[in-house]
Write a protein that holds these residues in place. Structure first.
Motif, PDB file in Angstrom:
ATOM      1  N   LEU A 141      -3.513 -16.901  81.612  1.00 47.68           N
ATOM      2  CA  LEU A 141      -2.204 -17.366  81.520  1.00 47.68           C
ATOM      3  C   LEU A 141      -1.271 -16.356  81.378  1.00 47.68           C
ATOM      4  N   SER A 142      -1.780 -15.206  80.877  1.00 53.40           N
ATOM      5  CA  SER A 142      -0.930 -13.965  80.808  1.00 53.40           C
ATOM      6  C   SER A 142      -0.505 -13.487  82.166  1.00 53.40           C
ATOM      7  N   LEU A 143      -1.651 -13.431  83.027  1.00 49.41           N
ATOM      8  CA  LEU A 143      -1.476 -12.895  84.476  1.00 49.41           C
ATOM      9  C   LEU A 143      -0.443 -13.689  85.350  1.00 49.41           C
ATOM     10  N   LYS A 144      -0.604 -15.184  85.030  1.00 51.85           N
ATOM     11  CA  LYS A 144       0.367 -16.045  85.794  1.00 51.85           C
ATOM     12  C   LYS A 144       1.616 -15.892  85.540  1.00 51.85           C
ATOM     13  N   GLU A 145       2.042 -15.730  84.044  1.00 52.23           N
ATOM     14  CA  GLU A 145       3.438 -15.509  83.642  1.00 52.23           C
ATOM     15  C   GLU A 145       3.964 -14.183  84.280  1.00 52.23           C
ATOM     16  N   SER A 146       2.997 -13.314  84.345  1.00 54.33           N
ATOM     17  CA  SER A 146       3.473 -11.788  84.961  1.00 54.33           C
ATOM     18  C   SER A 146       3.714 -12.078  86.263  1.00 54.33           C
ATOM     19  N   ASP A 147       3.380 -12.921  87.133  1.00 48.87           N
ATOM     20  CA  ASP A 147       3.425 -13.025  88.598  1.00 48.87           C
ATOM     21  C   ASP A 147       4.896 -13.835  88.453  1.00 48.87           C
ATOM     22  N   LEU A 148       5.553 -14.358  87.583  1.00 50.06           N
ATOM     23  CA  LEU A 148       6.765 -15.294  87.983  1.00 50.06           C
ATOM     24  C   LEU A 148       7.962 -14.533  87.758  1.00 50.06           C
TER      25      LEU A 148
END
Length: 220
Positions: A213-220
């Protein structure tokens, strides 16, 4: 981005649910009534029925049920004089998350019992917020325990991840709008977790969901 992980306590961090069930089963058995672990797992831990309701459903007279439950409660308090074992991976997982994400404890147990369970393991020091039965009017599966935690942390539901072991806790987190990872124990594993964000076999499984979830958010 996930800014806080909110943890249940009994049956997830400490093995207190197994202890409580075993004491209940033995107390019922001495009174002449058999209590099945699957029935307890569904009705007490899943559907939030009280011990007195379960006793009545098994045919136990109310007066006898009152004595049996009081005896069980006294035995449980005596057991809390000794350390309650942490469940596998708990200390390593909580310690590994400390400093990376805010941590909270959201439990239906009274504060004094929570403090007694953890007095020798140092785990409570990792939690920024601790919500107990003393802090709320409506217990799980009502959303109030999680809403209270959100209020104290100053966060929106989408910024948090909940971790529970039962459908009752899952329903509470879901009603508060918080995605929930479920880590069932042997008493709760037969429950339905269709509302869960994910179901894991061990507490350490939460780490990959937080990282994803943290990685997903950082890619936005």
């Amino acid at each position: 981005m996930i800014e806080a992980i909110l943890w249940d306590n009994d049956g997830l961090l400490v093995d207190s649910e197994a202890l409580f069930f075993d004491l209940t089963r033995k107390a019922f058995e001495r009174a002449g009534y058999l209590l099945d672990s699957m029935y307890w797992g569904v009705e007490y831990l899943g559907n939030a029925k009280h011990s007195s309701e379960i006793a009545r459903e098994l045919g136990m007279p109310s007066e006898l049920a009152g004595r049996v439950i009081e005896e069980r409660n006294e035995a449980f308090l005596q057991c809390l004089e000794n350390p309650v074992p942490l469940l596998p991976d708990v200390f390593q997982t909580i310690g590994g998350l400390s400093g990376r994400v805010r941590l909270g404890l959201v439990t239906g147990s009274p504060r004094d019992k929570v403090e007694r369970m953890h007095r020798d393991n140092g785990l409570l020091g990792y939690f920024e917020v601790i919500i107990t039965d003393d802090d709320i009017a409506f217990p799980k599966p009502h959303p109030e325990p999680y809403l209270k935690a959100l209020e104290r942390l100053g966060l929106e539901p989408g910024k948090c991840l909940a971790v529970e072991d039962s459908r009752r806790g899952l329903a509470s987190a879901h009603a508060a709008g918080i995605p929930c990872v479920v880590v069932p124990n042997y008493l709760t594993r037969i429950q339905n977790f269709d509302q869960a964000y994910a179901v894991e076999g061990r507490v350490s499984g939460v780490l990959k969901h937080y990282d994803a979830l943290s990685l997903k958010e950082s890619d936005l």
